[in-house]
Design a protein around this motif. Structure first.
Motif, PDB file in Angstrom:
ATOM      1  N   ALA A  39      28.456  91.673  86.108  1.00 45.24           N
ATOM      2  CA  ALA A  39      27.631  92.843  86.408  1.00 45.24           C
ATOM      3  C   ALA A  39      26.311  92.775  85.654  1.00 45.24           C
ATOM      4  CB  ALA A  39      28.373  94.116  86.042  1.00 45.24           C
ATOM      5  N   GLY A  40      25.249  93.048  86.373  1.00 43.54           N
ATOM      6  CA  GLY A  40      23.925  93.117  85.766  1.00 43.54           C
ATOM      7  C   GLY A  40      23.413  94.539  85.866  1.00 43.54           C
ATOM      8  N   GLY A  41      22.174  94.751  85.568  1.00 44.53           N
ATOM      9  CA  GLY A  41      21.596  96.084  85.660  1.00 44.53           C
ATOM     10  C   GLY A  41      21.087  96.372  87.056  1.00 44.53           C
ATOM     11  N   ARG A  42      20.877  97.639  87.347  1.00 44.04           N
ATOM     12  CA  ARG A  42      20.293  98.095  88.604  1.00 44.04           C
ATOM     13  C   ARG A  42      21.029  97.594  89.845  1.00 44.04           C
ATOM     14  NH1 ARG A  42      13.957  97.151  87.241  1.00 44.04           N
ATOM     15  NH2 ARG A  42      14.006  98.178  85.251  1.00 44.04           N
ATOM     16  N   GLY A  43      22.341  97.572  89.800  1.00 42.67           N
ATOM     17  CA  GLY A  43      23.115  97.183  90.969  1.00 42.67           C
ATOM     18  C   GLY A  43      23.127  95.692  91.235  1.00 42.67           C
ATOM     19  N   GLN A  44      22.605  94.896  90.337  1.00 40.18           N
ATOM     20  CA  GLN A  44      22.611  93.449  90.522  1.00 40.18           C
ATOM     21  C   GLN A  44      23.923  92.879  89.999  1.00 40.18           C
ATOM     22  OE1 GLN A  44      19.263  92.253  88.244  1.00 40.18           O
ATOM     23  NE2 GLN A  44      17.765  92.908  89.760  1.00 40.18           N
ATOM     24  N   PHE A  45      24.406  91.851  90.676  1.00 45.20           N
ATOM     25  CA  PHE A  45      25.610  91.188  90.201  1.00 45.20           C
ATOM     26  C   PHE A  45      25.612  89.751  90.684  1.00 45.20           C
ATOM     27  CE2 PHE A  45      26.723  92.683  94.381  1.00 45.20           C
ATOM     28  CZ  PHE A  45      27.505  91.664  94.910  1.00 45.20           C
ATOM     29  N   ALA A  46      26.408  88.941  90.020  1.00 41.53           N
ATOM     30  CA  ALA A  46      26.597  87.546  90.417  1.00 41.53           C
ATOM     31  C   ALA A  46      28.088  87.323  90.617  1.00 41.53           C
ATOM     32  CB  ALA A  46      26.060  86.615  89.343  1.00 41.53           C
ATOM     33  N   GLU A  47      28.446  86.819  91.777  1.00 44.09           N
ATOM     34  CA  GLU A  47      29.858  86.569  92.063  1.00 44.09           C
ATOM     35  C   GLU A  47      30.349  85.394  91.228  1.00 44.09           C
ATOM     36  OE1 GLU A  47      32.524  85.056  95.761  1.00 44.09           O
ATOM     37  OE2 GLU A  47      30.999  86.559  96.220  1.00 44.09           O
ATOM     38  N   ILE A  48      31.460  85.593  90.543  1.00 44.41           N
ATOM     39  CA  ILE A  48      32.050  84.534  89.739  1.00 44.41           C
ATOM     40  C   ILE A  48      33.120  83.809  90.553  1.00 44.41           C
ATOM     41  CG2 ILE A  48      33.444  84.049  87.694  1.00 44.41           C
ATOM     42  CD1 ILE A  48      31.979  86.394  86.365  1.00 44.41           C
ATOM     43  N   CYS A  49      33.986  84.583  91.205  1.00 44.73           N
ATOM     44  CA  CYS A  49      35.021  83.960  92.031  1.00 44.73           C
ATOM     45  C   CYS A  49      35.584  84.962  93.024  1.00 44.73           C
ATOM     46  CB  CYS A  49      36.133  83.378  91.169  1.00 44.73           C
ATOM     47  SG  CYS A  49      37.139  84.616  90.344  1.00 44.73           S
ATOM     48  N   ARG A  50      36.169  84.414  94.086  1.00 45.66           N
ATOM     49  CA  ARG A  50      36.935  85.197  95.056  1.00 45.66           C
ATOM     50  C   ARG A  50      38.390  84.883  94.817  1.00 45.66           C
ATOM     51  NH1 ARG A  50      33.564  83.311 100.030  1.00 45.66           N
ATOM     52  NH2 ARG A  50      31.647  84.367  99.472  1.00 45.66           N
ATOM     53  N   VAL A  51      39.237  85.864  95.035  1.00 46.17           N
ATOM     54  CA  VAL A  51      40.659  85.669  94.789  1.00 46.17           C
ATOM     55  C   VAL A  51      41.422  85.949  96.070  1.00 46.17           C
ATOM     56  CG1 VAL A  51      42.618  86.375  93.378  1.00 46.17           C
ATOM     57  CG2 VAL A  51      40.330  86.386  92.394  1.00 46.17           C
ATOM     58  N   SER A  52      42.356  85.087  96.394  1.00 50.17           N
ATOM     59  CA  SER A  52      43.176  85.256  97.593  1.00 50.17           C
ATOM     60  C   SER A  52      44.097  86.452  97.436  1.00 50.17           C
ATOM     61  CB  SER A  52      44.014  83.988  97.810  1.00 50.17           C
ATOM     62  OG  SER A  52      44.967  84.206  98.816  1.00 50.17           O
ATOM     63  N   THR A  53      44.300  87.175  98.504  1.00 50.64           N
ATOM     64  CA  THR A  53      45.219  88.329  98.471  1.00 50.64           C
ATOM     65  C   THR A  53      46.408  88.066  99.381  1.00 50.64           C
ATOM     66  OG1 THR A  53      43.917  89.387 100.193  1.00 50.64           O
ATOM     67  CG2 THR A  53      43.451  90.036  97.929  1.00 50.64           C
ATOM     68  N   ARG A  54      46.928  86.879  99.351  1.00 46.70           N
ATOM     69  CA  ARG A  54      48.041  86.491 100.227  1.00 46.70           C
ATOM     70  C   ARG A  54      49.257  87.383 100.055  1.00 46.70           C
ATOM     71  NH1 ARG A  54      48.700  80.389  98.519  1.00 46.70           N
ATOM     72  NH2 ARG A  54      48.753  81.482  96.542  1.00 46.70           N
ATOM     73  N   PHE A  55      49.597  87.701  98.823  1.00 45.54           N
ATOM     74  CA  PHE A  55      50.841  88.421  98.544  1.00 45.54           C
ATOM     75  C   PHE A  55      50.545  89.788  97.953  1.00 45.54           C
ATOM     76  CE2 PHE A  55      51.529  83.859  97.723  1.00 45.54           C
ATOM     77  CZ  PHE A  55      52.356  83.584  98.797  1.00 45.54           C
ATOM     78  N   ASP A  56      50.576  90.803  98.762  1.00 45.62           N
ATOM     79  CA  ASP A  56      50.377  92.182  98.326  1.00 45.62           C
ATOM     80  C   ASP A  56      49.247  92.316  97.311  1.00 45.62           C
ATOM     81  OD1 ASP A  56      52.427  92.996 100.017  1.00 45.62           O
ATOM     82  OD2 ASP A  56      53.951  92.607  98.502  1.00 45.62           O
ATOM     83  N   ASP A  57      49.586  92.757  96.102  1.00 48.33           N
ATOM     84  CA  ASP A  57      48.563  92.996  95.077  1.00 48.33           C
ATOM     85  C   ASP A  57      48.369  91.798  94.158  1.00 48.33           C
ATOM     86  OD1 ASP A  57      47.988  95.511  95.976  1.00 48.33           O
ATOM     87  OD2 ASP A  57      49.420  96.495  94.651  1.00 48.33           O
ATOM     88  N   TYR A  58      48.952  90.668  94.509  1.00 48.77           N
ATOM     89  CA  TYR A  58      48.837  89.482  93.659  1.00 48.77           C
ATOM     90  C   TYR A  58      47.381  89.131  93.386  1.00 48.77           C
ATOM     91  CZ  TYR A  58      48.953  84.584  92.289  1.00 48.77           C
ATOM     92  OH  TYR A  58      48.750  83.402  91.631  1.00 48.77           O
ATOM     93  N   GLY A  59      46.569  89.094  94.405  1.00 46.24           N
ATOM     94  CA  GLY A  59      45.158  88.739  94.241  1.00 46.24           C
ATOM     95  C   GLY A  59      44.412  89.718  93.374  1.00 46.24           C
ATOM     96  N   ARG A  60      44.717  90.994  93.501  1.00 45.84           N
ATOM     97  CA  ARG A  60      44.056  92.004  92.675  1.00 45.84           C
ATOM     98  C   ARG A  60      44.456  91.853  91.210  1.00 45.84           C
ATOM     99  NH1 ARG A  60      45.133  94.011  97.473  1.00 45.84           N
ATOM    100  NH2 ARG A  60      43.453  94.920  98.705  1.00 45.84           N
ATOM    101  N   ASP A  61      45.724  91.529  90.974  1.00 44.28           N
ATOM    102  CA  ASP A  61      46.188  91.314  89.601  1.00 44.28           C
ATOM    103  C   ASP A  61      45.519  90.092  88.979  1.00 44.28           C
ATOM    104  OD1 ASP A  61      47.849  93.505  89.897  1.00 44.28           O
ATOM    105  OD2 ASP A  61      49.648  92.305  90.310  1.00 44.28           O
TER     106      ASP A  61
END
Length: 135
Positions: A39-61
């Motif tokens: 997270a940066g300032g003023r709504g700016q951000f840089a994506e670090i990684c995407r996570v697969s959500t294959r199994f329910d909440d596994y990706g969120r965890d």
């Protein structure tokens, strides 16, 4: 550094120090899948990684774990581990020398007691124990 098997702390420390020290957060992408962003300032951000959500909440965890392990946190954990290893893992809580005590390098927040305080405590404990048995 410890000779025990485990992660290479020098490599982890170098990697954490090479990354800008900003907070990492979990945000949903346009499809609702979790992404970890720097997270940066003023709504700016840089994506670090995407996570697969294959199994329910596994990706969120997983995303929450990755975000929690930001460089600042990793460096703090390494510093605590190095301090504990430098102390030789010898806890000296309760080590006493007549009217003074020795600070414990492993537990610096432990309350230090003199020999007199320790004896008074043990006598009061023994007396309370005897009183409870007499009842």
């Amino acid at each position: 550094m410890s000779t025990e098997a485990g992660p290479d702390l020098a490599k982890m420390k170098a990697a954490a120090e090479a990354v800008p020290n900003r907070s990492w957060e979990v945000w949903p992408n346009v499809h609702g899948d979790p992404i970890v962003v720097e997270a940066g300032g003023r709504g700016q951000f840089a994506e670090i990684c995407r996570v697969s959500t294959r199994f329910d909440d596994y990706g969120r965890d997983v995303a929450a774990f990755i975000a929690a392990a930001d460089p600042e946190t990793v460096l703090a954990l390494i510093a605590r581990l190095e301090t504990a290893e430098a102390a030789g893992r010898r806890c000296r809580c309760g080590a006493m020398l007549r009217d003074t005590t020795v600070a414990c390098p492993v537990h610096p927040d432990a309350r230090l007691r003199t020999v007199r305080e320790r004896i008074d405590f043990e006598q009061a404990f023994d007396a309370a124990l005897e009183n409870s048995r007499a009842r």
